[in-house]
Design an enzyme around this catalytic site. Structure first.
Site, mmCIF file in Angstrom:
data_model
loop_
_atom_site.group_PDB
_atom_site.id
_atom_site.type_symbol
_atom_site.label_atom_id
_atom_site.label_comp_id
_atom_site.label_asym_id
_atom_site.label_seq_id
_atom_site.Cartn_x
_atom_site.Cartn_y
_atom_site.Cartn_z
ATOM 1 N N HIS A 86 -0.423 9.312 -8.694
ATOM 2 C CA HIS A 86 0.059 8.241 -8.902
ATOM 3 C C HIS A 86 -0.685 7.102 -9.550
ATOM 4 O O HIS A 86 -0.620 5.980 -9.501
ATOM 5 C CB HIS A 86 0.610 7.537 -7.589
ATOM 6 C CG HIS A 86 1.789 8.410 -7.130
ATOM 7 N ND1 HIS A 86 3.183 8.533 -7.260
ATOM 8 C CD2 HIS A 86 1.480 9.096 -6.033
ATOM 9 C CE1 HIS A 86 3.814 9.100 -6.598
ATOM 10 N NE2 HIS A 86 2.888 9.721 -5.768
ATOM 11 N N ASN A 159 9.818 8.983 -3.867
ATOM 12 C CA ASN A 159 9.753 9.471 -5.103
ATOM 13 C C ASN A 159 11.189 9.428 -5.744
ATOM 14 O O ASN A 159 12.184 9.009 -5.056
ATOM 15 C CB ASN A 159 9.321 10.888 -5.010
ATOM 16 C CG ASN A 159 7.807 11.127 -4.856
ATOM 17 O OD1 ASN A 159 7.141 10.274 -5.194
ATOM 18 N ND2 ASN A 159 7.429 12.421 -4.442
ATOM 19 N N TYR A 369 -2.815 8.163 3.218
ATOM 20 C CA TYR A 369 -2.415 6.759 2.344
ATOM 21 C C TYR A 369 -3.389 5.771 2.680
ATOM 22 O O TYR A 369 -4.160 5.367 1.863
ATOM 23 C CB TYR A 369 -1.216 6.491 2.518
ATOM 24 C CG TYR A 369 -0.241 7.453 1.563
ATOM 25 C CD1 TYR A 369 -0.071 8.889 1.879
ATOM 26 C CD2 TYR A 369 0.496 6.665 0.570
ATOM 27 C CE1 TYR A 369 0.897 9.501 1.030
ATOM 28 C CE2 TYR A 369 1.292 7.742 -0.278
ATOM 29 C CZ TYR A 369 1.659 8.906 -0.064
ATOM 30 O OH TYR A 369 2.218 9.637 -0.879
#
Length: 511
Positions: A86, A159, A369
């Site tokens: 990303h 997404n 994350y």
């Protein structure tokens, strides 16, 4: 003989054994490829490099699975300062407004009643390619929303497709390595991608989106968004429902075919970023409707697939879309670095009334994350304005690199009779009993081929033909072996027999 040379050789003679180890064994690290089997970084053998260790077959995942954490932690630190995935993205700010009452499903404050508004910041992105890459490449798109609620932030990180390539986060580093450029040539190559995914038939469903016409969105405004993973809603009474999130653009879904993408991308590598920025600047504010699907966990065993499997969709005829609210992006960011590059999301950031599920992919994202953001931006990345909550907050997370919060307290521990700050009022969380053996296994209901076949058969003939052509191009990579091509033909034949036959015929192979 020169006395200095004599001293040198005496030192070498006496100290050389210590440099090599007292037994003469070399202490320098060997190549990672020397071992005939997988090991941890400390050399311990790994007997299953495909499955996370869970409570029972399905989960949740155990924090004690050292190899999983080591694998994810190493992967999260592979790039600096660009995101590993990303990297290319655009963001904008706006509001989310509740339009329908779902208070019977969740006690989340920002969803408490129609009319309630919450500020948001959204980041759209491509997944695999570098920060400066064209926005017209065939690639999944990220769709991440940060809600600045009165009870803290909620990060809904998803997404533009409703499913994913893999169902277990144990495979995420390997998957990204396969999709990224060849480490030797730095060129993305189909043989590497198809070699890896030939071991993972659950990826077929994702490929029916990626290799479909929707594989290249026209821009970010004409793109759907999905939470992908399964979360849980908890009611005030403690009742739990599984939930999936869907964003639907009010301006419709539009995509680019290959010739259109070449034309657009050839003249502007930032066409989607420009479109988003210019549209908001002109007052043409993008808008999405938020829908949810819910499922009573007591009913999950009635399905022929595992509802927590991120490679599956929930059929809308069984689990209809329920409207929740709308999101309008009405303000461009003020600074790209501060509100895009330093903007950070994590699926672990939820609010009371919303919780995780035992979805194996989600369980690993909860750790990975935040871990990658602490490495990429710093330990105190949540203090940055774009990431910090807008509500009042209090904790004892002191110091660390780049901690710029002014604090003058003398008490930085809990509990304390000198600090009046107490704990929040207790609220319900899922209370199901966890029971099972330690396991490293694939889920029982894989059912890898049914949904990909159904999706392919739902298309018009010309759309099917474009899908087949893209697969023929991918499978024509000269580095691919006959074995790998045969595996893919077998997979697509199991999804849809005529599809497998057509691919085999075009490749001059047998189905």
């Amino acid at each position: 003989m020169d006395p200095y040379k004599i001293c040198f050789w005496v030192l070498v003679f006496f100290f050389f054994p210590y440099l090599r180890g007292t037994t003469g064994e070399q202490l320098l690290p060997s190549s990672a490829n020397d071992s005939p089997f997988w090991t941890t970084n400390s050399g311990a053998p790994v007997w299953n490099n495909n499955s996370s260790m869970t409570v029972g077959t399905r989960g949740p995942i155990l924090l004690e699975h050292y190899h999983l954490l080591e694998k994810l932690a190493n992967f999260d630190r592979e790039r600096i300062p660009e995101r590993v995935v990303h990297a290319r993205g655009a963001s904008a700010k706006g509001i989310f407004e509740v339009t329908h009452n779902i208070s019977h499903l969740t006690f989340a404050n920002f969803l408490r009643a129609p009319g309630v508004q919450t500020p948001v910041i959204v980041r759209f992105s491509t997944v695999i390619h570098e920060r400066g890459s064209p926005e017209t490449l065939r690639d999944p798109r990220g769709f991440a929303v940060k809600f600045y609620t009165k009870e803290g932030n909620f990060d809904l990180v998803g997404n533009n497709f409703p499913v994913f390539f893999i169902r277990d986060g144990m495979k995420f580093p390997d998957m990204v390595h396969a999709l990224k450029p060849n480490p030797k040539s730095h060129i993305q190559e189909n043989w590497r991608i198809l070699d890896f995914f030939s071991h993972h038939p659950e990826s077929l469903h994702m490929f029916t989106f990626l290799f479909d016409d929707v594989g290249i969105p026209q821009d970010y405004r004409h793109m759907e968004g999905f939470g992908v993973n399964t979360y849980t809603f908890i009611s005030q009474a403690g009742k739990v429902h599984f939930v999936k999130f869907h964003w639907k653009p009010t301006c419709g879904v539009r995509s680019l075919l290959e010739d259109e993408a070449v034309k657009v991308g050839g003249s502007d590598h930032s066409h989607a970023t420009r479109d988003l920025y210019d549209s908001i600047a002109a007052g043409n504010y993008p808008e999405w409707k938020l829908f949810i699907q819910t499922m009573d966990p007591d009913h999950e065993d009635k399905l022929d697939f595992d509802p927590l499997d991120a490679t599956k969709i929930w059929p809308e005829d069984i689990f209809p879309l329920q409207p929740v609210g709308r999101m309008v992006l009405n303000k461009n960011i003020d600074n790209f670095f501060a509100e895009n590059e330093q903007l950070a999301f994590c699926p672990a950031i939820v609010v009371p009334g919303i919780y995780y599920s035992d979805d194996k992919l989600l369980q690993t994202r909860i750790f990975s994350y935040a871990d990658t953001q602490r490495y990429r931006i710093g330990a105190n990345y949540l203090q940055l304005p774009a990431n910090a909550p807008k509500c009042i907050y209090h904790n004892n997370h002191h110091d660390g690199a780049m901690n710029f919060m002014h604090r003058d307290e003398e008490v930085n521990y809990f509990p304390s009779r000198f600090d009046p700050v107490g704990e929040a009022k207790k609220y319900p969380i899922p209370s199901n009993v966890l029971m099972g053996r330690r396991e490293k296994r694939v889920i029982e209901k894989e059912n890898n081929f049914k949904q990909p076949g159904e999706r392919y058969r739902s298309w018009a003939p010309d759309r099917r033909e474009r899908f087949i052509s893209r697969w023929i191009e991918a499978l024509s990579d000269p580095r691919l072996t006959h074995e790998i091509r045969s595996i893919w033909i077998s997979y697509w034949s199991q999804a849809d027999k005529p599809l497998g036959q057509k691919i085999a015929k075009r490749l001059n192979m047998s189905a």
